[in-house]
Structures are given as C-alpha cells and as structure tokens.
Design a protein around this motif. Structure first.
Motif, PDB file in Angstrom:
ATOM      1  N   TYR A  57       0.848  -1.199   0.000  1.00 47.91           N
ATOM      2  CA  TYR A  57       0.000   0.000   0.000  1.00 47.91           C
ATOM      3  C   TYR A  57       0.883   1.248   0.000  1.00 47.91           C
ATOM      4  O   TYR A  57       0.945   1.979   0.997  1.00 47.91           O
ATOM      5  CB  TYR A  57      -0.926   0.012   1.225  1.00 47.91           C
ATOM      6  CG  TYR A  57      -1.838  -1.185   1.317  1.00 47.91           C
ATOM      7  CD1 TYR A  57      -3.019  -1.239   0.583  1.00 47.91           C
ATOM      8  CD2 TYR A  57      -1.515  -2.270   2.130  1.00 47.91           C
ATOM      9  CE1 TYR A  57      -3.862  -2.336   0.657  1.00 47.91           C
ATOM     10  CE2 TYR A  57      -2.348  -3.375   2.210  1.00 47.91           C
ATOM     11  CZ  TYR A  57      -3.517  -3.403   1.473  1.00 47.91           C
ATOM     12  OH  TYR A  57      -4.344  -4.494   1.549  1.00 47.91           O
ATOM     13  N   ILE A  62      -5.072   1.869   3.081  1.00 53.43           N
ATOM     14  CA  ILE A  62      -5.225   0.501   3.587  1.00 53.43           C
ATOM     15  C   ILE A  62      -6.687   0.263   3.953  1.00 53.43           C
ATOM     16  O   ILE A  62      -7.282   1.056   4.687  1.00 53.43           O
ATOM     17  CB  ILE A  62      -4.335   0.288   4.825  1.00 53.43           C
ATOM     18  CG1 ILE A  62      -2.877   0.629   4.505  1.00 53.43           C
ATOM     19  CG2 ILE A  62      -4.447  -1.147   5.327  1.00 53.43           C
ATOM     20  CD1 ILE A  62      -1.994   0.718   5.732  1.00 53.43           C
ATOM     21  N   PRO A  63      -7.274  -0.809   3.477  1.00 54.91           N
ATOM     22  CA  PRO A  63      -8.656  -1.114   3.866  1.00 54.91           C
ATOM     23  C   PRO A  63      -8.703  -1.766   5.247  1.00 54.91           C
ATOM     24  O   PRO A  63      -7.675  -2.082   5.849  1.00 54.91           O
ATOM     25  CB  PRO A  63      -9.112  -2.090   2.777  1.00 54.91           C
ATOM     26  CG  PRO A  63      -7.851  -2.795   2.379  1.00 54.91           C
ATOM     27  CD  PRO A  63      -6.744  -1.776   2.507  1.00 54.91           C
ATOM     28  N   TYR A  64      -9.908  -1.990   5.723  1.00 53.28           N
ATOM     29  CA  TYR A  64     -10.074  -2.689   6.990  1.00 53.28           C
ATOM     30  C   TYR A  64      -9.639  -4.151   6.860  1.00 53.28           C
ATOM     31  O   TYR A  64      -9.737  -4.750   5.787  1.00 53.28           O
ATOM     32  CB  TYR A  64     -11.541  -2.681   7.430  1.00 53.28           C
ATOM     33  CG  TYR A  64     -12.110  -1.328   7.745  1.00 53.28           C
ATOM     34  CD1 TYR A  64     -11.433  -0.420   8.549  1.00 53.28           C
ATOM     35  CD2 TYR A  64     -13.360  -0.962   7.247  1.00 53.28           C
ATOM     36  CE1 TYR A  64     -11.977   0.817   8.845  1.00 53.28           C
ATOM     37  CE2 TYR A  64     -13.919   0.273   7.541  1.00 53.28           C
ATOM     38  CZ  TYR A  64     -13.215   1.162   8.335  1.00 53.28           C
ATOM     39  OH  TYR A  64     -13.764   2.384   8.620  1.00 53.28           O
ATOM     40  N   HIS A  65      -9.204  -4.707   7.967  1.00 54.59           N
ATOM     41  CA  HIS A  65      -8.962  -6.145   8.047  1.00 54.59           C
ATOM     42  C   HIS A  65     -10.329  -6.811   8.140  1.00 54.59           C
ATOM     43  O   HIS A  65     -10.991  -6.759   9.180  1.00 54.59           O
ATOM     44  CB  HIS A  65      -8.122  -6.454   9.285  1.00 54.59           C
ATOM     45  CG  HIS A  65      -7.668  -7.872   9.381  1.00 54.59           C
ATOM     46  ND1 HIS A  65      -6.929  -8.488   8.398  1.00 54.59           N
ATOM     47  CD2 HIS A  65      -7.836  -8.804  10.355  1.00 54.59           C
ATOM     48  CE1 HIS A  65      -6.656  -9.730   8.756  1.00 54.59           C
ATOM     49  NE2 HIS A  65      -7.198  -9.948   9.938  1.00 54.59           N
ATOM     50  N   LEU A 371      -5.116   5.695  11.149  1.00 52.96           N
ATOM     51  CA  LEU A 371      -4.684   4.320  10.876  1.00 52.96           C
ATOM     52  C   LEU A 371      -5.098   3.465  12.073  1.00 52.96           C
ATOM     53  O   LEU A 371      -4.289   3.103  12.919  1.00 52.96           O
ATOM     54  CB  LEU A 371      -3.170   4.226  10.654  1.00 52.96           C
ATOM     55  CG  LEU A 371      -2.679   2.856  10.137  1.00 52.96           C
ATOM     56  CD1 LEU A 371      -3.168   2.607   8.715  1.00 52.96           C
ATOM     57  CD2 LEU A 371      -1.157   2.765  10.195  1.00 52.96           C
ATOM     58  N   LYS A 375      -6.835  -1.377  10.399  1.00 55.62           N
ATOM     59  CA  LYS A 375      -6.015  -1.229   9.198  1.00 55.62           C
ATOM     60  C   LYS A 375      -4.572  -1.656   9.446  1.00 55.62           C
ATOM     61  O   LYS A 375      -3.907  -2.147   8.525  1.00 55.62           O
ATOM     62  CB  LYS A 375      -6.086   0.211   8.696  1.00 55.62           C
ATOM     63  CG  LYS A 375      -7.489   0.603   8.236  1.00 55.62           C
ATOM     64  CD  LYS A 375      -7.539   1.992   7.611  1.00 55.62           C
ATOM     65  CE  LYS A 375      -8.943   2.297   7.096  1.00 55.62           C
ATOM     66  NZ  LYS A 375      -9.027   3.601   6.397  1.00 55.62           N
ATOM     67  N   GLU A 378      -4.593  -5.302   8.782  1.00 53.26           N
ATOM     68  CA  GLU A 378      -4.677  -5.671   7.369  1.00 53.26           C
ATOM     69  C   GLU A 378      -3.397  -5.336   6.631  1.00 53.26           C
ATOM     70  O   GLU A 378      -2.977  -6.076   5.746  1.00 53.26           O
ATOM     71  CB  GLU A 378      -5.868  -4.958   6.713  1.00 53.26           C
ATOM     72  CG  GLU A 378      -6.041  -5.239   5.228  1.00 53.26           C
ATOM     73  CD  GLU A 378      -6.310  -6.698   4.909  1.00 53.26           C
ATOM     74  OE1 GLU A 378      -5.989  -7.130   3.790  1.00 53.26           O
ATOM     75  OE2 GLU A 378      -6.829  -7.427   5.779  1.00 53.26           O
ATOM     76  N   GLY A 379      -2.771  -4.225   6.980  1.00 53.03           N
ATOM     77  CA  GLY A 379      -1.689  -3.703   6.173  1.00 53.03           C
ATOM     78  C   GLY A 379      -0.378  -4.456   6.072  1.00 53.03           C
ATOM     79  O   GLY A 379       0.233  -4.444   5.027  1.00 53.03           O
TER      80      GLY A 379
END
Length: 409
Positions: A57, A62-65, A371, A375, A378-379
């Motif tokens: 990313y 970054i999207p949600y986990h 953040l 996130k 997920e990131g």
C-alpha cells in the motif's frame, strides 16, 4: 455497569484487552511458564510490518482487516459483481444479504489445514487457507446452499443452516480423503447451531430468521447515524453466544471463545478466565463496510482488539518478540485450551496494541483514527506474519501447531 465479577463482563473487547494485559505483565516479569517476552524486539517487528505496508500500500490507502478482502482474492471483485446483478430493492436489503454472507463465511473461517485446496470454477484458480475458505463459502452462498427460498438464492436462512449436512458442506469445500479439511464436523455443527439460534431469536435476527437480521438490530442502535464499534461486538456476543460448542458456561452465561489460565487474574466467577472472541471480533471488523455502505458511520474502532490468531501470533514469534521457554514445544501440536496457547493468544492481543503506535510513528501518522488497528492488522501485522511464515517454513505454516476443531483457529 456490569459487575467485573459477573461472567457477563467477559463478553466485551474491554475484558479481552484487560486479561491480555494481565498476562503480558506476567510475561514481562518472567513469570509465564511457556513464553519469554522481549520488548526490545518490538522495533524490528514494527520495521517488518512497515516494510509490508509500503510494499502493498505505497499510498497508505489501507482497507479494513475484513472478510471482504478475501472475497476479492486474485483481483476479482466477487461481491461487487454480485451487487451489480442481484435484485435487492434497497440499501437495507443489500446490507442484510451482505451480513448473511459474511456471518456464515467468517464462522467457517477457522484454519483449513496445510494441504486443503479449493479450485474456483469461474477463474480456474486454486486457493488455500483463509482465501480458499472465503471463495468456497462465497460460491456456496451464490449457489443457494444456505437459502431456504429457491427463488431467492442470495440469502441465508435458519432453516437451511439447521438442516445442512456434513456431506453438503464437504462438497461445497471440495473436501474429501484426497483433500482433507480440518474440522469439517465442527464447522457443520456450528452452522447447524447457528440455524437453531437464529430461528429461536426473532429479537436479534428478525421474523425472517436470517443472520442478516442483525443488520436491523444494529441499525436500530445507531444514534444520529453513528454506531460505536463496541456495540457491534456486544450485539454479536449477545446473540451468537449460544452457537459455540462445549465451551465454558458460568452462571448460565455462554462465554464462547474464553479459556482458563492460572495467572490471568480476576476475581469471583471470572477468576482465571481469558476471553478472546476472535471469530466474533473478526466478524465485527467484517461488518464495518456493510454498515458504512448502508449509511451508518462506525465510531471508536480501536475499542475492538487485535485478533489472536496464528498469523498475528506467528509474527511475534518469528520476529523474536516472543520465544518459547522450551523450544521443543514447537515440535508438537497443542490443543486450543492449553495454557501455552492461551498465553500465546493473550500476548498477541496485548502486543498488537504495542506495535500499532510504532507502525504509525514509522509511517508518519500521528492520529490513531487515521490508521486504526483494523487497518494495522490488514496492512499490516497479519500480512507480515504470513510473509515471514512463507519465508521461514516451506509450507508457510505458523511457528506453532494448534489442534483445531474448526471453530477457533
């Protein structure tokens, strides 16, 4: 306010965090029987996470986990394609269907085992582990396997879940002797219990008896278009608690993903109990997007905790933040209720709270809301745990082997 000695007090993210912190304190003092904690390694661990984030990313978008990431594996937006084709009458109907899908998919998302694979007919691609389980559950959803209404396949009904057989689920997962899936009987039983619980709880799931009825329950709890994240988890634990098999029950309260450890602290009936609610919190994270798409803003995301599963936990072992006091323990599988696994999971929760601000600092992000932990995961920590596992072990397996019944890991 619930008395902290009341077992119901353990049905919250705050309780997960409190008991995890208690075990981390024991670990930092060197008093845990199974793990040593080296906080000096957290910086290097954060560096590894940031490396993963910047690679995947670079714009930090970054999207949600959440389970939705797995529905888009291979670059194919499966849910997006369905949304364009399905005849939902409004945003609420679409949200109920999204809840239906993701609730079933998350509850089926315990570890698949190292050899299981799923071949997707539409793309010809083969997927394993969590991505494979997601694609398989999506295919079962759109096939109408979980619907009791043949003319309306894109839904999940209590009646269909309660009557689901192990053979049907095995067929949906392409599982068999040559392609074994860990915990298939446990997964089937969990779906059956979900159907029974949904049917028996119209207050939570509505008169249509669908898991997606929880959307209406949560929408009713929103105030001025906003809903606290903690309220999502509270609702899930209140209404889904009875689905969990053979777990600890105290004073008639099903405690779900809660286990015992002698150093966990607490008093009264809650002494020595360590809650995690991993699948429920994974589900809470996975409900964020359907709620937001229906116009409900979710606030206070960091009230939820990091997820105590083998990728996040493996990250801390593989970076040396955690170390087994007896290295031989890595060579044998451990049941989920063992003190060793309870320690590992609790330390993972507490250390995720420690790693998140270090990651933000390295990325130049000052505000946690910019953040959130959802996130960072997920990131992020989950992706780095998997990356390191693949680099360190040929099969990409976690550094500890867990005996799973298909309903925890």
């Amino acid at each position: 306010m619930i008395d902290p000695n009341d077992p119901r007090s353990l049905l919250s993210a705050a309780a997960v965090r409190e008991r995890a912190e208690a075990l981390l304190a024991q670990g930092l003092a060197g008093r845990l029987p199974h793990f040593a904690v080296d906080p000096g390694r957290l910086g290097a661990c954060a560096d590894a996470v940031v490396e993963t984030i910047r690679a995947n990313y670079p714009d930090l978008a970054i999207p949600y986990h959440a389970r939705w990431r797995h529905f888009a594996v291979g670059g194919f937006e499966r849910w997006g394609s369905l949304v364009h084709a399905a005849p939902w009458e409004d945003a609420a109907a679409r949200a109920r269907a999204a809840f239906d899908l993701v609730i079933v998919s998350v509850l089926l998302d315990a570890g698949a085992g190292p050899t299981w694979r799923y071949e997707e007919g539409r793309t010809g691609e083969t997927y394993a582990r969590s991505e494979g389980l997601a694609v398989a559950s999506f295919d079962m959803f759109i096939s109408g396997l979980f619907s009791a209404e043949p003319e309306d396949p894109f839904r999940v009904d209590a009646r269909a879940l309660a009557s689901l057989t192990e053979a049907e689920l095995a067929q949906g997962f392409q599982a068999g002797p040559a392609n074994p899936l860990v915990g298939l009987p446990g997964r089937t039983a969990l779906m059956n219990r979900l159907g029974q619980v949904v049917a028996a709880d119209p207050e939570g799931f509505g008169t249509e008896a669908r898991p997606g009825g929880l959307f209406d329950r949560l929408a009713a709890r929103a105030r001025d278009g906003a809903l606290p994240a903690a309220a999502i988890l509270d609702t899930l634990l209140a209404h889904l608690g009875p689905i969990w098999p053979g777990r600890i029950v105290v004073e008639g309260v099903d405690l779900g993903d809660t286990w015992r450890h002698p150093l966990a602290g607490g008093a009264g009936e809650t002494a020595g109990l360590v809650p995690f609610h991993k699948l429920s919190q994974w589900l809470a994270y996975s409900l964020l997007e359907p709620l937001e798409e229906a116009g409900i803003a979710v606030t206070g995301l960091d009230a939820l905790t990091g997820l105590p599963e083998y990728r996040n936990g493996g990250l801390f072992l593989d970076t040396g933040v955690l170390a087994l006091k007896d290295p031989a323990e890595a060579g044998r599988p451990h049941p989920v209720e063992s003190p060793l696994v309870v320690e590992w999971r609790a330390l993972t929760v507490a250390l995720l709270d420690r790693i998140a601000p270090l990651v933000r600092e390295r990325l130049g992000i000052a505000e946690p809301d910019d953040l959130p932990l959802a996130k960072v995961l997920e990131g992020g920590t989950w992706a780095t745990g998997r990356r390191l596992a693949r680099a360190l072990r040929p099969d990409g397996a976690p550094p500890l082997a867990i005996e799973s019944d298909g309903t925890v890991f």
